[in-house]
Write an enzyme that holds these catalytic residues in place. Structure first.
Site, PDB file in Angstrom:
ATOM      1  N   GLY A  43       7.977 -36.172  18.286  1.00  0.00           N
ATOM      2  CA  GLY A  43       8.227 -35.795  16.892  1.00  0.00           C
ATOM      3  C   GLY A  43       7.809 -34.348  16.674  1.00  0.00           C
ATOM      4  O   GLY A  43       6.770 -33.895  17.166  1.00  0.00           O
ATOM      5  N   GLY A  45       7.987 -32.737  13.436  1.00  0.00           N
ATOM      6  CA  GLY A  45       7.833 -32.380  12.029  1.00  0.00           C
ATOM      7  C   GLY A  45       6.566 -31.559  11.858  1.00  0.00           C
ATOM      8  O   GLY A  45       6.046 -30.992  12.833  1.00  0.00           O
ATOM      9  N   SER A 287      12.360 -32.767  -6.408  1.00  0.00           N
ATOM     10  CA  SER A 287      10.913 -32.598  -6.445  1.00  0.00           C
ATOM     11  C   SER A 287      10.333 -33.069  -7.763  1.00  0.00           C
ATOM     12  O   SER A 287      10.881 -32.820  -8.828  1.00  0.00           O
ATOM     13  CB  SER A 287      10.569 -31.131  -6.269  1.00  0.00           C
ATOM     14  OG  SER A 287       9.208 -30.944  -6.578  1.00  0.00           O
ATOM     15  N   ARG A 333       2.881 -41.113  -8.965  1.00  0.00           N
ATOM     16  CA  ARG A 333       4.209 -41.603  -8.610  1.00  0.00           C
ATOM     17  C   ARG A 333       4.397 -43.092  -8.824  1.00  0.00           C
ATOM     18  O   ARG A 333       5.417 -43.527  -9.362  1.00  0.00           O
ATOM     19  CB  ARG A 333       4.477 -41.282  -7.146  1.00  0.00           C
ATOM     20  CG  ARG A 333       4.629 -39.817  -6.955  1.00  0.00           C
ATOM     21  CD  ARG A 333       4.824 -39.476  -5.509  1.00  0.00           C
ATOM     22  NE  ARG A 333       5.167 -38.056  -5.432  1.00  0.00           N
ATOM     23  CZ  ARG A 333       5.308 -37.406  -4.304  1.00  0.00           C
ATOM     24  NH1 ARG A 333       5.149 -38.015  -3.151  1.00  0.00           N
ATOM     25  NH2 ARG A 333       5.623 -36.141  -4.316  1.00  0.00           N
ATOM     26  N   GLU A 428       2.629 -38.782   8.784  1.00  0.00           N
ATOM     27  CA  GLU A 428       3.051 -39.993   8.074  1.00  0.00           C
ATOM     28  C   GLU A 428       2.995 -41.217   8.986  1.00  0.00           C
ATOM     29  O   GLU A 428       2.872 -42.350   8.502  1.00  0.00           O
ATOM     30  CB  GLU A 428       4.479 -39.800   7.523  1.00  0.00           C
ATOM     31  CG  GLU A 428       4.905 -40.903   6.558  1.00  0.00           C
ATOM     32  CD  GLU A 428       6.324 -40.711   6.002  1.00  0.00           C
ATOM     33  OE1 GLU A 428       6.907 -39.638   6.229  1.00  0.00           O
ATOM     34  OE2 GLU A 428       6.816 -41.633   5.340  1.00  0.00           O
ATOM     35  N   ARG A 438       0.250 -42.137  -2.310  1.00  0.00           N
ATOM     36  CA  ARG A 438       0.003 -40.744  -1.971  1.00  0.00           C
ATOM     37  C   ARG A 438       0.302 -39.862  -3.182  1.00  0.00           C
ATOM     38  O   ARG A 438       1.267 -40.091  -3.898  1.00  0.00           O
ATOM     39  CB  ARG A 438       0.886 -40.319  -0.803  1.00  0.00           C
ATOM     40  CG  ARG A 438       0.746 -38.870  -0.422  1.00  0.00           C
ATOM     41  CD  ARG A 438       1.572 -38.519   0.798  1.00  0.00           C
ATOM     42  NE  ARG A 438       2.994 -38.623   0.573  1.00  0.00           N
ATOM     43  CZ  ARG A 438       3.723 -37.749  -0.134  1.00  0.00           C
ATOM     44  NH1 ARG A 438       3.134 -36.695  -0.697  1.00  0.00           N
ATOM     45  NH2 ARG A 438       5.014 -37.917  -0.282  1.00  0.00           N
TER      46      ARG A 438
END
Lengths: 640, 225, 249
Positions: A43, A45, A287, A333, A428, A438
């Site tokens: 990975g 990222g 966003s 969130r 993640e 989060r």
């Protein structure tokens, strides 16, 4: 299978001194010896690229892999809003402790305290590092860095680069990685996916990969394996993740003995563009920084089909401002998403199917002028218009929550090492820092913290204290793993059934969205647990895959990933069923306050659930890592 | 390992060669036009100018050789770059749509080659007398080469004048893109100044077209005789 | 909507390819272009045929993975839009759409519409970075950067590395891609230190990959999904000449 023991390796001493003390206690590897250690990084990222670059800078020999055609395309690139750091440049009362506290509280007291404190500590260095690399963060006219505020915080600590912060941070890490590749200290192997973890004598010593362009299956041996393979949001089929994101690497590691922690903690992002139909292949996030200037509302009346502009102020319900006066539109969130869902469940949703709420900028445009709004969010408004054909300067946006991030992941100790020695998990893909929810702008922070500033210290300690010789890739374990991979590919290709991979994925996604999405309950979860094995069985007897395994075959790739999701979703639902409380993104309808807020059960569930694989038709074993808080007092999360 | 020679041979190096030689040729085209426009000041002025040039053989031949070298470099770089550019796309698209690219910018090689053959014709016509040797034999009252008469006689054929007009049209199309592109290649098309360059290129192309074409036009209309 | 698609099919890098015609039925205007292809592929799978291979990942216009020439225009030619963000409402019922891969020697076809763009990675590896090590960096606010410079650097840094500039250029030139990185880092004080070395190395790498040169047609700028300006190419040209005059590295 041996019973695993969870040892979190949390250093002793006062919370704020743990990391410094630990860094001193960690054993070092002689600079001249570092090149003898081969590290495989899966990975690329933020976490993977930053780790690979930094390890190579230190002198380790690094090989890194990504399924994309270039490391620069990893999905970290899509993060829009920003990255948090406790710089206190705004003089608004921020500090390492406040960032730590906000993160713990935002995670609904389900994160490991010591890790979160370390995250807040190194956040400061991340910004310094990124600026030195040439990340073009937004600036004030005086030339200093600008900040914006973000959900779940009352200070402005978010650094940003227009609406493309993730892109710029990833390019910074990618450039650092490229520099090392140019110097020959990192080998980058793109368009390649990890299909098996190889464990030799109890230690992670390599991986089996498939070259997606040629279909060649091969093995790589290393002294340690670092997985930074992202989250599993695509279990829900529709999510804001890239279509290629998958759980395969993490799930293979789980099957090889790495415990999977808190799989039921998934985050639903409140500001996504609503679904337009069955054809939809992914959801697009905007966003949540939009919530700084946009006001969220629905009509007060059920089934009010008038155009937004025709609905009088008195007929509007600004439900976030009404329910959470102190945080208002910037409520975290999970809370914002659930409030939107409730409004839609009450029949007050807007747009096609009533699955949407308004995000209205007209007040901000009046107050600040359209130019200011354009300066802040032009790219988001353009994106919205491209997808929906609507101009959000003139009418409110329609938004709806979508799966966006997964807090759960492979269990890791304080050193970011999983229950398989030598297997490190970053970003993640691990479970460590966000608890049950989060906060915005914290994913980028965690990915870079793990890659730049944590793993480079802790991996050396593993090498210095575990003298296990690296096997060659022709070792019997590698042969066996390769054979297993080939057999599985062959099996998929020979089913030749009637249903497409996508139809299975869509069906599975819809099931877990309904039963294990924004709200969960025992009945629904049990139903999901009953239906998933049947779905899996049908998959393995009726899926259709054309072509061969010897060339680029995107259907085959997708099939392998869906096959893993079909097993993984069972684990996710089992975890959700077992966690008989509500916390953060995990909302059990049985456990809510009179006002409909999540009700935690600290007495019985203040632990990390770490699941140990026992075989396909066996119930995995639950291990519990107790969560003990020294630096904070566990309280009912309130954003009112 | 990286000699400055290989650097000049890089794609950007060759673009600098194109740009610098292009700039020099652009300067020549303007100077040449200004010189020729003296025809409108009368026979005496033009012939005196011609005689002046002839009286400085070193300067004249220096300029001629310099021009030849400049053109050679310009053409060499163009051909090399074109070869490389063609090789960069071995398989063509089935459907192509020019987007954002002007006709002039897409046809620089063609317009350049036609202009080059026009120059050859022009040299044969007025410098070497290859088409009509008699043109170079005209003398004026002062015994100088009668440039004025040469031009008037040379342009009195309709066919020839039309060919000149076509040649100028292509040259100016070439310049309308080339002049702005050379500033781009030299990295000078930036800042506030950058915004003016496209306009400058177009206007200078039009001025050159108008200036140069005015001579055959004036002859055809009988204004110059 | 019903559409006719003429799609480039090529088994692998060495086999010859050809156009194959498909019917796309039941297409609705809300679909993205790639979702339309997904539907066509579902139909192909149902008939036991191999689906059309094409690259895509984030499907929100930022990863730069999707790459196809639609009716002669990279990403379909809508202003500031990648193929994944292109929506079917822009097409008309009954239309014939030709879909081709990026065409450039430096971007060999892997299969169908998928090409290998690793040349871009190698160009970045040659010099597209600031040579700093992790840790030991000064406080982020120690170097003030004027907002105009920061904004200009960001304009260049937005490049998503999709390669549409190369695909659109009649010379398959990668100048816009390279210039965007050279400018992004060269504008900022952090990157200015090794500006000369960077531009020389990146241009050298670019030439080595077999891209064409810039003839300033402006096609790249016109198709760029991030609207990167041609002015960055001028800037790179200047940087390159300055470093040549300084005598190289």
């Amino acid at each position: 299978m041996t019973r695993m023991k969870l040892d979190s390796q949390i250093p002793s001493g006062p919370l704020a001194e743990k990391w410094d003390k630990h860094k001193f206690d960690l054993k070092l590897v002689n600079p001249a010896n570092k090149r003898k250690f081969e590290v495989l990084v899966v990975g690329t990222g933020l976490a993977g690229a930053s780790a690979a670059a930094t390890l190579a800078e230190l002198g380790y020999s690094v090989t890194c892999f990504c399924y994309q055609d270039s490391p620069r395309r990893a999905h970290s690139i899509a993060a829009q809003g920003g990255i948090n750091a406790a710089k206190n440049y705004k003089n608004d009362g921020d500090s390492v402790h406040r960032l730590f506290y906000d993160t713990i509280k935002g995670g609904d007291f389900r994160a490991r305290e010591a890790n979160v404190h370390r995250l807040a500590e190194v956040s400061v260095s991340i910004i310094d590092q990124c600026v030195a690399q040439g990340v073009p963060f937004a600036r004030e006219y005086g030339g200093l860095l600008d900040n914006r505020s973000f959900g779940g915080a009352q200070v402005s600590r978010t650094f940003y680069a227009r609406g493309q912060t993730g892109q710029q941070l990833l390019l910074g890490a990618y450039q650092a990685l490229s520099r090392q590749a140019g110097l020959g200290s990192v080998k980058i192997i793109p368009r390649t996916e990890m299909l098996e973890l190889v464990v030799v004598d109890g230690h992670a010593k390599g991986i089996v990969v498939r070259d997606m362009a040629t279909g060649a299956v091969s093995s790589y041996a290393g002294d340690a394996v670092v997985m930074a393979t992202g989250g599993y949001s695509n279990a829900f089929y529709l999510s804001t993740n890239a279509v290629g994101c998958n759980v395969t690497a993490a799930f293979r590691a789980y099957k090889k003995g790495a415990a999977f922690a808190n799989p039921c903690y998934t985050q639903i992002h409140p500001t996504c563009i609503p679904v337009s139909g069955d054809h939809q292949s992914k959801l697009t996030l905007m966003s949540e920084s939009l919530r700084n200037d946009g006001r969220v509302w629905v009509p007060k009346q059920k089934g009010d089909k008038r155009r937004a502009g025709d609905i009088a102020e008195s007929d509007r319900d600004y439900f976030l401002e009404r329910k959470y006066p102190s945080f208002g539109n910037l409520a975290p969130r999970d809370i914002s998403s659930r409030a939107a869902k409730e409004a839609c469940d009450e029949g007050r949703g807007v747009g096609p199917g009533g699955l949407g709420v308004f995000l209205d900028f007209s007040d901000s445009i009046k107050r600040l002028g359209e130019d200011k709004i354009r300066e802040r969010y032009a790219n988001l408004f353009e994106m919205y218009e491209r997808i929906t054909g609507e101009n959000a300067y003139q009418m409110p946006m329609r938004i709806f929550p979508a799966v966006h991030y997964t807090m759960g992941g492979l269990w890791v100790d304080y050193n970011l090492m999983s229950t398989v020695p030598g297997l490190f998990v970053l970003g993640e893909a691990n479970f460590s820092d966000h608890g049950a929810n989060r906060l915005g702008a914290s994913a980028l922070m965690q990915g870079l913290a793990d890659g730049y500033f944590v793993l480079p210290y802790t991996i050396g300690h593993y090498f210095a204290t575990n003298k296990v010789a690296r096997p060659t890739a022709s070792h019997a374990e590698f042969r066996a793993a390769e054979e297993a991979v080939r057999a599985r590919i062959q099996k998929l290709l020979t089913i030749k059934g009637k249903r497409t991979v996508r139809s299975f994925h869509r069906e599975l996604g819809r099931l877990v969205w309904d039963k294990c999405g924004m709200a969960r309950n025992e009945k629904g979860l049990k139903e999901a647990l009953r239906r998933i094995p049947a779905m899996r069985e049908e998959f393995w007897s009726n899926v259709t895959i054309t072509g061969s395994g010897e060339s680029l075959n995107q259907t085959l790739e997708h099939a392998g990933r869906v096959a893993d999701f079909l097993e993984f979703c069972e684990l996710m639902c089992l975890d959700a069923l077992t966690r008989d409380e509500s916390c953060g993104g995990h909302f059990r309808t049985e456990h809510q306050t009179e006002e409909g807020e999540a009700r935690r059960d600290d007495e019985n569930f203040s632990f990390v659930s770490a699941w140990e694989y026992q075989g396909l038709d066996q119930q995995p074993v639950l291990h519990k890592e107790p969560l003990v808080y020294e630096g904070v007092h566990m309280s009912q999360r309130s954003y009112k | 390992m990286n000699t400055s020679n290989s650097r000049c041979n890089s794609s950007l190096g060759k673009k600098y060669v194109m740009a610098i030689t292009g700039l020099a040729l652009f300067g020549f085209v303007i100077g040449h036009m200004v010189g020729n426009l003296q025809i409108f000041l009368g026979k005496e002025v033009l012939n005196a100018y011609g005689a002046f040039l002839k009286s400085k053989p070193l300067l004249l031949w220096g300029a001629r050789l310099g021009l030849l070298a400049t053109v050679s470099f310009h053409v060499w770089a163009a051909i090399r770059l074109t070869q490389e550019n063609r090789a960069a796309r071995p398989v063509r698209y089935a459907v192509t749509k020019p987007i954002g690219a002007s006709y002039a910018s897409r046809t620089m090689l063609m317009s350049g080659l036609i202009v080059a053959s026009f120059i050859v014709y022009h040299l044969l016509h007025f410098t070497m007398g290859g088409l009509d040797p008699e043109l170079l034999t005209f003398l004026d009252e002062a015994g100088r080469h009668d440039v004025y008469r040469m031009v008037v006689v040379g342009f009195s054929t309709l066919r020839v004048s039309i060919f000149y007009l076509v040649g100028m049209a292509l040259l100016c199309m070439h310049l309308s893109h080339g002049v702005s592109a050379l500033f781009q290649s030299l990295g000078l098309k930036t800042g506030v100044f950058g915004g003016w360059i496209d306009g400058f290129a177009k206007i200078s192309a039009i001025v050159i077209f108008a200036g140069n074409c005015s001579i055959p036009m004036a002859v055809m209309c009988g204004f110059l005789k | 909507m019903k559409l006719t698609l003429k799609v480039w099919r090529q088994q692998d890098p060495t086999s010859p390819g050809k156009f194959v015609t498909y019917e796309a039925r039941d297409i609705i205007p809300e679909m993205s272009f790639l979702e339309m292809l997904d539907e066509v592929n579902e139909g192909l799978l149902a008939r036991g045929e191999e689906p059309i291979a094409f690259d895509s990942d984030c499907r929100e216009g930022i990863c730069g993975t999707c790459s196809m020439v639609i009716n002669g225009l990279p990403h379909g030619g809508q202003k500031a839009t990648t193929a994944c963000q292109l929506h079917m409402r822009l097409f008309t019922d009954g239309e014939t759409i030709t879909i081709e891969p990026w065409r450039a020697r430096a971007f060999p076809v892997v299969r169908d519409l998928v090409v290998d763009r690793s040349a871009f990675d190698r160009i970045i590896q040659a010099g597209g970075f600031v040579s700093v090590f992790t840790g030991g960096t000064p406080d982020a606010n120690l170097i003030p950067i004027g907002k105009p410079d920061a904004d200009l650097a960001m304009d260049a840094a937005q490049c998503i590395g999709c390669g549409a500039c190369v695909a659109a250029c009649k010379n398959a030139s990668a100048m816009l891609f390279v210039a965007a990185k050279v400018s992004h880092l060269g504008i900022l004080p952090q990157g200015r230190v090794e500006k000369d070395r960077r531009v020389l190395r990146m241009v050298q790498a670019m030439d080595k990959e077999g891209f064409g040169s810039c003839t300033v047609t402006g096609s790249c700028e016109a198709v760029c999904p991030k609207e990167i300006s041609l002015r960055f190419i001028a800037r790179m040209n200047r940087d390159y000449s300055v470093s040549l005059l300084k005598g190289g590295e």
